[in-house]
Design a protein around this motif. Structure first.
Motif, short mmCIF file in Angstrom:
data_model
loop_
_atom_site.label_atom_id
_atom_site.label_comp_id
_atom_site.label_asym_id
_atom_site.label_seq_id
_atom_site.Cartn_x
_atom_site.Cartn_y
_atom_site.Cartn_z
N LEU A 129 42.43 23.39 40.86
CA LEU A 129 41.95 24.38 39.90
C LEU A 129 41.93 25.79 40.47
O LEU A 129 41.51 26.73 39.79
CB LEU A 129 40.55 24.00 39.40
CG LEU A 129 40.41 22.63 38.74
CD1 LEU A 129 38.98 22.45 38.21
CD2 LEU A 129 41.42 22.43 37.63
N ALA A 130 42.36 25.96 41.72
CA ALA A 130 42.40 27.26 42.41
C ALA A 130 41.01 27.89 42.52
O ALA A 130 40.84 29.10 42.41
CB ALA A 130 43.39 28.21 41.73
N VAL A 131 39.99 27.05 42.78
CA VAL A 131 38.63 27.54 42.97
C VAL A 131 38.45 27.94 44.42
O VAL A 131 38.80 27.18 45.33
CB VAL A 131 37.59 26.46 42.58
CG1 VAL A 131 36.18 26.86 42.99
CG2 VAL A 131 37.66 26.17 41.09
N THR A 132 37.91 29.14 44.64
CA THR A 132 37.65 29.65 45.99
C THR A 132 36.26 30.30 46.02
O THR A 132 35.56 30.34 45.01
CB THR A 132 38.69 30.71 46.40
OG1 THR A 132 38.51 31.88 45.57
CG2 THR A 132 40.12 30.19 46.28
N ARG A 133 35.91 30.83 47.14
CA ARG A 133 34.62 31.52 47.30
C ARG A 133 34.45 32.64 46.28
O ARG A 133 33.33 33.00 45.92
CB ARG A 133 34.51 32.05 48.74
CG ARG A 133 33.20 32.70 49.08
CD ARG A 133 32.10 31.70 49.20
NE ARG A 133 30.88 32.35 49.66
CZ ARG A 133 29.73 31.76 49.73
NH1 ARG A 133 29.61 30.50 49.42
NH2 ARG A 133 28.68 32.40 50.15
N GLU A 134 35.57 33.19 45.79
CA GLU A 134 35.49 34.27 44.80
C GLU A 134 34.83 33.80 43.50
O GLU A 134 34.37 34.62 42.71
CB GLU A 134 36.89 34.83 44.51
CG GLU A 134 37.46 35.57 45.70
CD GLU A 134 38.84 36.13 45.43
OE1 GLU A 134 39.24 36.25 44.27
OE2 GLU A 134 39.51 36.47 46.41
#
Length: 188
Positions: A129-134
Motif C-alpha cells: 500500500l506504499a505506507v511509510t512514516r509520512e
C-alpha cells in the motif's frame, strides 16, 4: 455504494475495534482490499508501544482516535495501526488484507509474489500500500486513507497475538476464519 466506517468506531476499545474491522476495507490512495487480520494493543498492555508512556516514536498513540500510527518493525518494515479507544494509548495493527483494488500497483511494489502473499503480514501490507512514516498521525477517515464499513459480519476467529516477546498469550488477534490471505493460520 460504499459506506465509510463511522467515526464512533474509533472510540471502541482496541479489542472490540480489532474484531469489528475484519471484513471492512482499507485503501491508501485507492489501493487496498478487505481487512482479514488485525491485532489489538491497549495502554496497559506490556506489548503495546504506549505501555511506557509517550515518546517521539509513539506520539500518534497519544493523539486523537482515528489517526494512523506508523512505525518501523526491527528497522526493516513499516507497520500501520489505527489509534483508537476511549482513552489514549490504544491501537489496532493491520496484519493482513485480501488485495482487491490496485492489485497491479501492489504487485509492482512487492515484486514477484503470489497474490496470497501481497498483503499477508504487516510489513508486506505496508509495502503493497506504499505506507511509510509520512503517513504517521494522518487521519484515517480522510485521503489518502479510506476505511469502508463491512456489509455483514464474516466468520471471525480469535487467538493469541504473534511475533511478540511480551504478552503474546493475550487473545487479541482476530482473523477472517478460513481466509487464504492471513499472515498465519488462525486457531480453529
Amino acid at each position: 455504494m460504499t459506506t465509510a466506517l463511522p467515526r464512533a468506531a474509533f472510540l471502541l476499545p482496541p479489542p472490540e475495534l480489532a474484531r469489528a474491522l475484519i471484513g471492512c476495507e482499507l485503501l491508501v490512495d485507492g489501493v487496498g482490499g478487505v481487512i482479514v487480520e488485525t491485532e489489538a494493543y491497549d495502554r496497559d498492555d506490556p506489548a503495546s508501544h504506549a505501555y511506557s508512556g509517550p515518546t517521539a516514536r509513539n506520539a500518534a498513540m497519544f493523539g486523537p482516535p482515528g489517526h494512523a500510527y506508523v512505525y518501523r518493525s526491527y528497522g526493516l518494515h513499516w507497520c500501520l495501526n489505527l489509534v483508537c479507544g476511549p482513552r489514549v494509548g490504544g491501537a489496532v495493527l493491520f496484519r493482513a488484507i485480501t488485495p482487491l483494488h490496485g492489485v497491479e500497483a501492489m504487485r509492482a511494489r512487492r515484486g514477484a509474489q503470489p497474490d496470497r502473499l501481497l498483503c499477508a503480514g504487516p510489513g508486506r501490507l505496508c509495502q503493497a500500500l506504499a505506507v511509510t512514516r509520512e503517513h504517521d498521525n494522518l487521519p484515517m477517515d480522510a485521503p489518502p486513507f479510506e476505511l469502508r464499513a463491512r456489509a455483514s459480519e464474516p466468520p471471525i476467529a480469535q487467538g493469541p497475538r504473534i511475533g511478540l516477546s511480551r504478552a503474546a498469550e493475550t487473545p487479541w488477534r482476530f482473523g477472517w476464519r478460513g481466509s487464504a490471505f492471513l499472515s498465519r493460520p488462525m486457531p480453529v
